[in-house]
Write an enzyme that holds these catalytic residues in place. Structure first.
Site, short mmCIF file in Angstrom:
data_model
loop_
_atom_site.label_atom_id
_atom_site.label_comp_id
_atom_site.label_asym_id
_atom_site.label_seq_id
_atom_site.Cartn_x
_atom_site.Cartn_y
_atom_site.Cartn_z
N LYS A 1 0.84 -1.22 0.00
CA LYS A 1 0.00 0.00 0.00
C LYS A 1 0.86 1.25 0.00
CE LYS A 1 0.75 1.51 4.39
NZ LYS A 1 1.68 2.59 4.52
N VAL B 1 11.05 -4.78 2.21
CA VAL B 1 10.92 -4.92 3.67
C VAL B 1 11.23 -3.58 4.36
CG1 VAL B 1 11.92 -6.11 5.67
CG2 VAL B 1 11.56 -7.35 3.53
N ALA B 2 10.48 -3.28 5.42
CA ALA B 2 10.67 -2.04 6.20
C ALA B 2 10.71 -0.83 5.27
CB ALA B 2 11.93 -2.10 7.06
N GLY C 1 4.41 -4.23 3.96
CA GLY C 1 4.65 -5.60 3.51
C GLY C 1 4.38 -6.64 4.59
N SER D 1 2.28 -6.34 7.03
CA SER D 1 0.81 -6.38 7.19
C SER D 1 0.18 -7.18 6.06
CB SER D 1 0.24 -4.96 7.19
OG SER D 1 0.83 -4.21 8.23
N ASP E 1 -2.23 -1.64 9.98
CA ASP E 1 -2.38 -1.67 8.52
C ASP E 1 -2.94 -2.99 7.99
OD1 ASP E 1 -1.38 0.88 8.20
OD2 ASP E 1 0.69 0.23 7.86
O1 C5P Z 1 -0.11 -1.15 14.55
P1 C5P Z 1 1.30 -1.52 14.32
O2 C5P Z 1 1.78 -2.63 15.22
O3 C5P Z 1 1.61 -1.80 12.88
O4 C5P Z 1 2.16 -0.26 14.69
C1 C5P Z 1 3.55 -0.30 14.85
C2 C5P Z 1 4.01 0.88 15.66
O5 C5P Z 1 3.83 2.08 14.89
C3 C5P Z 1 3.23 1.10 16.93
O6 C5P Z 1 3.78 0.37 17.99
C4 C5P Z 1 3.39 2.60 17.15
O7 C5P Z 1 4.67 2.89 17.67
C5 C5P Z 1 3.37 3.13 15.72
N1 C5P Z 1 2.03 3.57 15.28
C6 C5P Z 1 1.48 4.72 15.83
N2 C5P Z 1 0.25 5.13 15.43
C7 C5P Z 1 -0.43 4.45 14.49
C8 C5P Z 1 0.11 3.29 13.91
C9 C5P Z 1 1.35 2.88 14.34
O8 C5P Z 1 2.09 5.35 16.69
N3 C5P Z 1 -1.63 4.91 14.09
#
Ligand code: C5P
Length: 303
Positions: free
Chosen positions: A11, A98-99, A104, A106, A139
């Site tokens: 995405k 990656v990263a 990816g 997600s 995501d």
């Molecule tokens: O949701 P996910 O585990 O993919 O998010 C990874 C990290 O990205 C979270 O631990 C947080 O630090 C940050 N994040 C955030 N706000 C969001 C999505 C992600 O701060 N809306």
């Protein structure tokens, strides 16, 4: 079923507006997601042993295959929640960098969810998969739905949008990744943000209005990413890349938390030409042609 093959898309965020962190540490978002046709393939094979194992080929050969991998976490979460007696071997063929800010990991979780749902005969509906996806990562729900969507909450609350045109992209991927939590932390530091209970997020209304029309230039003018400054602060090389891209394409945007930089082109052939130019101008970067919107995670083979 004994074997299921699913694919799940990368995405781009056409707009990513970010508010100050909530009390739970997540940032409230107002974002527009577009899935693009770069897919990871997720193959799951039933095993009698009730364990989940994972192998990876393609771009992610160095990725961990333990519980910290979202594909494995997805299979194990389903197995545990629905008392599945069987196990699965999951194999991911990675094409999504990656990263890279392209979600990816997600995508792999979403592909594993739809594949294991069929493999284990769970018959979970789309709403249930979305709920489980949201537990795995912000995501993951969008990787399940794909296409074009308005995302709020921490990105997991989705409303489908109708595209007025196909969008042609050139993605400049970087050999060095960026950590999403680190970018969000840098964003807070730059903005001087502390955790708050009620947050206001700048909206994406104008961009969503334009999306329904076929106007590519107007879309380019409205693309915005609030995380760009934070990513550039951590990685000044990205700002230099954006400066060197200059007026190539209609507009340029950092994808998600970066470091992938996405160039929006007027049409298919212009995008192909830009990709050729970018390959020569940025030999140190990966250049990927992609079109959106693209389908969300879907099963392709089940037997
Ligand atoms: O949701 P996910 O585990 O993919 O998010 C990874 C990290 O990205 C979270 O631990 C947080 O630090 C940050 N994040 C955030 N706000 C969001 C999505 C992600 O701060 N809306």
């Amino acid at each position: 079923m004994h074997y299921v093959l699913a694919s799940a898309p990368a995405k781009i965020n056409l707009a990513l507006r970010v508010g100050p962190p909530r009390l739970d540490g997540f940032h409230p978002l107002d974002t527009v997601f577009e899935a693009v046709d770069v897919f990871d393939d997720i193959e799951v094979t039933r095993t009698a042993e009730p364990t989940v194992t994972l192998t990876i080929s393609g771009l992610g050969e160095d990725l961990p295959t333990d519980k910290s991998n979202l594909a494995r976490a997805a299979a194990e979460l389903l197995q545990e929640r629905y008392d599945v007696a069987a196990g699965a071997h999951v194999h991911v063929t990675k094409r999504i960098p990656v990263a890279g800010g392209l979600a990816g990991g997600s995508a792999d979780a979403a592909g594993t969810l739809v594949a294991c749902n069929v493999l284990w005969g769970l018959d979970l509906d789309a709403a249930e998969l979305l709920r489980i996806g949201a537990e795995l990562g912000s995501d993951v729900p969008f990787a399940l739905t794909g296409n074009l969507a308005h995302g709020t909450g921490r990105g997991e609350v989705l409303e489908a949008l109708k595209p007025g045109a196909m969008h042609c992209w050139v993605l400049l991927t970087n050999p060095r990744g960026l950590s999403t939590p680190e970018v969000f932390r840098e964003f807070d530091a730059i903005m001087g943000y502390e955790r708050v209970s009620e947050t206001l997020v700048p909206d994406t209304v104008a961009l969503r209005d334009v999306l329904a029309s076929p106007q590519i230039t107007a879309l380019g003018d409205l693309m915005v990413n609030d995380l760009a400054e934070a990513a550039f602060s951590l990685r000044p090389d990205l700002r230099k890349i954006v400066a060197r891209i200059g007026t190539l394409g209609v507009a340029t945007i950092l994808s998600g938390s970066g470091p992938t930089i996405a160039i929006l082109a007027e049409d298919f052939s212009t995008a192909d030409a830009i990709a050729g130019t970018a390959k020569r101008a940025f030999p140190e970067l990966g250049v990927v042609r992609a079109n959106g919107p693209a389908a969300g995670a879907h099963v392709r083979v089940a037997r």
